[in-house]
Design an enzyme around this catalytic site. Structure first.
Site, PDB file in Angstrom:
ATOM      1  N   GLU A 257       0.925  -1.226  -0.073  1.00 51.61           N
ATOM      2  CA  GLU A 257      -0.091   0.076   0.095  1.00 51.61           C
ATOM      3  C   GLU A 257       0.832   1.222   0.185  1.00 51.61           C
ATOM      4  O   GLU A 257       1.646   1.464   0.979  1.00 51.61           O
ATOM      5  CB  GLU A 257      -0.807  -0.009   1.199  1.00 51.61           C
ATOM      6  CG  GLU A 257      -1.687  -1.152   1.471  1.00 51.61           C
ATOM      7  CD  GLU A 257      -2.873  -1.254   0.526  1.00 51.61           C
ATOM      8  OE1 GLU A 257      -3.151  -0.311  -0.043  1.00 51.61           O
ATOM      9  OE2 GLU A 257      -3.649  -2.389   0.383  1.00 51.61           O
ATOM     10  N   CYS A 296      -3.268   8.435   3.493  1.00 53.48           N
ATOM     11  CA  CYS A 296      -2.929   7.875   2.318  1.00 53.48           C
ATOM     12  C   CYS A 296      -4.215   8.056   1.349  1.00 53.48           C
ATOM     13  O   CYS A 296      -4.012   7.999  -0.065  1.00 53.48           O
ATOM     14  CB  CYS A 296      -2.628   6.471   2.395  1.00 53.48           C
ATOM     15  SG  CYS A 296      -3.621   5.475   3.188  1.00 53.48           S
TER      16      CYS A 296
HETATM   17  P1  NAP Z   1       8.374   4.983   4.760  1.00 53.41           P
HETATM   18  O1  NAP Z   1       9.663   5.709   4.813  1.00 53.41           O
HETATM   19  O2  NAP Z   1       8.456   4.085   3.256  1.00 53.41           O
HETATM   20  O3  NAP Z   1       8.290   3.906   5.931  1.00 53.41           O
HETATM   21  C1  NAP Z   1       7.411   2.936   6.026  1.00 53.41           C
HETATM   22  C2  NAP Z   1       7.998   1.694   6.807  1.00 53.41           C
HETATM   23  O4  NAP Z   1       9.009   0.974   6.019  1.00 53.41           O
HETATM   24  C3  NAP Z   1       8.348   2.207   7.823  1.00 53.41           C
HETATM   25  O5  NAP Z   1       8.085   1.139   9.068  1.00 53.41           O
HETATM   26  C4  NAP Z   1       9.950   2.260   7.822  1.00 53.41           C
HETATM   27  O6  NAP Z   1      10.736   1.998   8.996  1.00 53.41           O
HETATM   28  C5  NAP Z   1      10.146   0.931   6.998  1.00 53.41           C
HETATM   29  N1  NAP Z   1      11.489   0.826   6.120  1.00 53.41           N
HETATM   30  C6  NAP Z   1      12.009   1.872   5.294  1.00 53.41           C
HETATM   31  N2  NAP Z   1      13.171   1.367   5.052  1.00 53.41           N
HETATM   32  C7  NAP Z   1      12.895   0.074   4.917  1.00 53.41           C
HETATM   33  C8  NAP Z   1      13.862  -1.033   4.513  1.00 53.41           C
HETATM   34  N3  NAP Z   1      14.912  -0.781   3.719  1.00 53.41           N
HETATM   35  N4  NAP Z   1      13.478  -2.175   4.482  1.00 53.41           N
HETATM   36  C9  NAP Z   1      12.301  -2.574   5.440  1.00 53.41           C
HETATM   37  N5  NAP Z   1      11.487  -1.642   5.754  1.00 53.41           N
HETATM   38  C10 NAP Z   1      11.955  -0.431   5.755  1.00 53.41           C
HETATM   39  O7  NAP Z   1       6.933   5.662   4.788  1.00 53.41           O
HETATM   40  P2  NAP Z   1       6.410   6.661   5.772  1.00 53.41           P
HETATM   41  O8  NAP Z   1       7.018   7.935   5.632  1.00 53.41           O
HETATM   42  O9  NAP Z   1       6.575   5.921   7.173  1.00 53.41           O
HETATM   43  O10 NAP Z   1       4.722   6.819   5.413  1.00 53.41           O
HETATM   44  C11 NAP Z   1       4.288   7.894   4.291  1.00 53.41           C
HETATM   45  C12 NAP Z   1       3.862   7.009   3.158  1.00 53.41           C
HETATM   46  O11 NAP Z   1       3.190   5.923   3.390  1.00 53.41           O
HETATM   47  C13 NAP Z   1       3.298   8.055   2.136  1.00 53.41           C
HETATM   48  O12 NAP Z   1       3.866   8.042   0.854  1.00 53.41           O
HETATM   49  C14 NAP Z   1       1.687   7.465   2.184  1.00 53.41           C
HETATM   50  O13 NAP Z   1       1.056   7.611   1.060  1.00 53.41           O
HETATM   51  C15 NAP Z   1       2.062   5.952   2.294  1.00 53.41           C
HETATM   52  N6  NAP Z   1       0.827   5.357   3.033  1.00 53.41           N
HETATM   53  C16 NAP Z   1       0.076   4.609   2.504  1.00 53.41           C
HETATM   54  C17 NAP Z   1      -1.008   3.905   2.831  1.00 53.41           C
HETATM   55  C18 NAP Z   1      -1.792   2.809   2.175  1.00 53.41           C
HETATM   56  O14 NAP Z   1      -2.665   2.391   2.960  1.00 53.41           O
HETATM   57  N7  NAP Z   1      -1.570   2.952   0.899  1.00 53.41           N
HETATM   58  C19 NAP Z   1      -1.393   4.237   4.338  1.00 53.41           C
HETATM   59  C20 NAP Z   1      -0.665   5.024   5.037  1.00 53.41           C
HETATM   60  C21 NAP Z   1       0.488   5.731   4.304  1.00 53.41           C
HETATM   61  P3  NAP Z   1      11.385   3.296   9.623  1.00 53.41           P
HETATM   62  O15 NAP Z   1      10.425   4.229  10.035  1.00 53.41           O
HETATM   63  O16 NAP Z   1      12.046   2.785  10.873  1.00 53.41           O
HETATM   64  O17 NAP Z   1      12.309   3.995   8.699  1.00 53.41           O
END
Ligand code: NAP
Length: 523
Positions: A257, A296
């Site tokens: 997602e 999102c």
């Molecule tokens: P993110 O930076 O991509 O992080 C998401 C998750 O991935 C975090 O738990 C992060 O951990 C982890 N992560 C980062 N690098 C990783 C790696 N190399 N391997 C495994 N895991 C890793 O996203 P965010 O900034 O938290 O969230 C914002 C984004 O999420 C927005 O773009 C939004 O649109 C999207 N979103 C989508 C939905 C949906 O249902 N479609 C819902 C909510 C949000 P750390 O925090 O420890 O870095």
């Protein structure tokens, strides 16, 4: 030093090594707690979840597991006050916005407890009827769904620390699959406290629920072929994950997602002050400001007929002007902060990119904050941008600014508007707002292939609809293309991700014996 939150892995609480990462109050800038996953034996912890947690859950029926979800819901409900406090401190949200996350989690869990109960004393699901393979029909094929013997790893985004874990844990635990959650670090406190309360209450079998807080290093390396991963976050991180050998070589199932440039479309039959006009204006202003636009599903692009561009812009701006922004502890504040200064900077950078091709119709960044220091707080006022040449613009169809930001665009024909909507390359949700219900039906058929959900708004549902951005467990959540290609929720359909489909080819009697242990998956 602040408290170091513990991880729950291998059936016990474990402290990560080193000083860890400090979580902060995004409004006051103060230190809250620390998290660390350094030095954990992830392989052993995952094995315990699969072997001990998974076996215990699979021994139960759907009805028994549904009852466990009910117990989890009771534990969470009893501790709700603490969750609201943590959300205010760590996410900077108002009570109302924290409720979207916390009450949404409880509601979704409650639904899965109810739906799961209807599956009764079965341990497997039948996927459709048995069909004959031999001419006389004695030899048949029956598709069966069996719970996977792996674990479910949830890698979650920062914006829904409560709902994000329970909307997935509900279907997973109901399916008999143990859960390991890795919350986004910046807001991990609420998820950790909820998991802590549930584990300490002893309502789930050992190994059924684990949490790893802090860095993600090594998590994917510990996955095995029957595990499943549900990732919620940015498209960039999703792309990194997809390349990992766990998915590329070991075929671990991955649900993504990700980013989404959701739209709202106002039909040409609307006029200033008509029901459709008012519905669109209200929905856009609400979507921009709920959780400071960190949803999102929030509306990012608004398409209106050329003749209504000015009137819609003024009406949305008038609503945004009344939105007070600042410290969520202050009674007069309607919109709190973003989750942190890094997110604040990312929204400012995104706005700068969009403003190269659009103009500000309302810029709330100029409005003073209530009870918050602008040099410290991650608060930002809502910004409505406008663009009258959306065919030529590119950034607005590609850049998701994850904050209180939307862009209003004018269209000349419905065909052009739908083509522009598709330039989002797949989204979670589109709202279609019209006077004529037939327009909603036609637009839904045209836009369904590129959207996980189509939200139709007419006068008939003005006081009844559930909101463009609210994810209801009854409906599918997910979207194709840029939105990640994932599917969650949608009632009992969600169980499919946690089961493996197998075609059992056998005689009528053998299949009858099998069916006695299974429930039909409602279509
Ligand atoms: P993110 O930076 O991509 O992080 C998401 C998750 O991935 C975090 O738990 C992060 O951990 C982890 N992560 C980062 N690098 C990783 C790696 N190399 N391997 C495994 N895991 C890793 O996203 P965010 O900034 O938290 O969230 C914002 C984004 O999420 C927005 O773009 C939004 O649109 C999207 N979103 C989508 C939905 C949906 O249902 N479609 C819902 C909510 C949000 P750390 O925090 O420890 O870095």
């Amino acid at each position: 030093m602040t408290e170091l939150l513990h991880n729950h892995l291998g059936g016990r609480w474990q402290a990560g090594e080193g000083p860890g990462t400090t979580l902060r109050d995004p409004v006051l800038g103060t230190d809250l707690v620390r998290v660390s996953s350094d030095g954990l034996d992830l392989a052993a912890g995952f094995a315990f979840a699969r072997d001990t947690g998974g076996a215990a859950l699979r021994a139960l029926t759907y009805r028994q597991r549904a009852a466990l979800l009910g117990e989890v819901g009771k534990v969470l409900a009893a501790n709700k006050a603490a969750y609201y406090e943590i959300a205010t401190a760590n996410s900077g949200t108002t009570q109302k916005d924290s409720g979207v996350d916390i009450e949404g989690a409880l509601f979704t869990l409650g639904q899965y407890a109810r739906w799961g109960d209807t599956l009764g004393n079965a341990r497997f699901l039948l996927d459709g009827p048995a069909v004959p393979l031999s001419k006389d029909g004695v030899f048949r094929s029956q598709h069966l769904l069996a719970p996977t013997r792996g674990l479910a790893l949830f890698i979650n985004a920062f914006n829904f620390p409560a709902w994000g874990v329970w909307e997935k844990a509900g279907p997973a635990l109901l399916s008999g699959v143990p859960v390991v959650v890795k919350p986004a670090t910046v807001t991990a406190w609420l998820t950790q406290r909820m998991v802590h309360d549930v584990v300490e209450a002893g309502v789930l079998p050992a190994g059924a629920l684990s949490i790893v807080c802090g860095g993600s290093a090594g998590l994917l390396d510990a996955l095995q072929p029957f595990d499943v991963v549900s990732f919620t976050g940015s498209a960039d991180t999703a792309a990194l994950l997809r390349r990992h050998p766990a998915f590329a070589e070991r075929s671990v199932r991955l649900n993504v997602e990700a980013d989404s440039l959701n739209s709202a479309l106002l039909a040409p039959d609307a006029t200033p002050g008509s029901a459709a006009f008012e519905l669109l204006v209200g929905e856009v202003a609400r979507e921009m400001t709920v959780k400071s636009g960190q949803k999102c599903t929030a509306i990012r692009r608004v398409f209106v007929p050329e003749a209504l561009y000015g009137a819609v812009g003024e009406a949305v701006a008038a609503k945004l002007r009344t939105t007070t922004v600042g410290n969520p502890r202050h009674d007069g504040v309607r919109m709190g902060s973003l989750v942190g200064r890094a997110q604040w900077q990312s929204v400012q950078d995104g706005l700068a990119r969009l403003m190269g091709q659009s103009q500000a119709l309302f810029d709330g960044r100029d409005v003073p904050l209530v009870d918050a220091d602008p040099a410290v707080a991650a608060c930002i006022g809502p910004v409505l941008l406008g663009c009258t040449t959306p065919d030529e613009a590119d950034a607005v169809h590609r850049t998701e600014v994850f904050g209180p930001v939307a862009t209003l665009m004018s269209y000349r024909s419905v065909e052009q508007a739908q083509a522009l909507i598709r330039r989002g390359e797949g989204s979670l949700v589109v709202s279609v707002v019209a006077e004529d219900p037939a327009f909603v039906g036609e637009a839904a058929l045209s836009l369904a292939d590129s959207h996980g959900r189509v939200h139709g708004l007419t006068a008939e549902v003005a006081a009844r609809h559930t909101g463009h951005g609210n994810v209801m467990p009854q409906s599918l959540h997910g979207g194709p293309g840029r939105a990640g290609g994932g599917e969650e929720l949608g009632g009992l359909r969600a169980l499919g991700f946690y089961h493996r489909r197998s075609a059992v080819q056998a005689g009528e009697s053998a299949l009858a014996a099998l069916a006695a242990q299974a429930a039909a998956l409602p279509q």
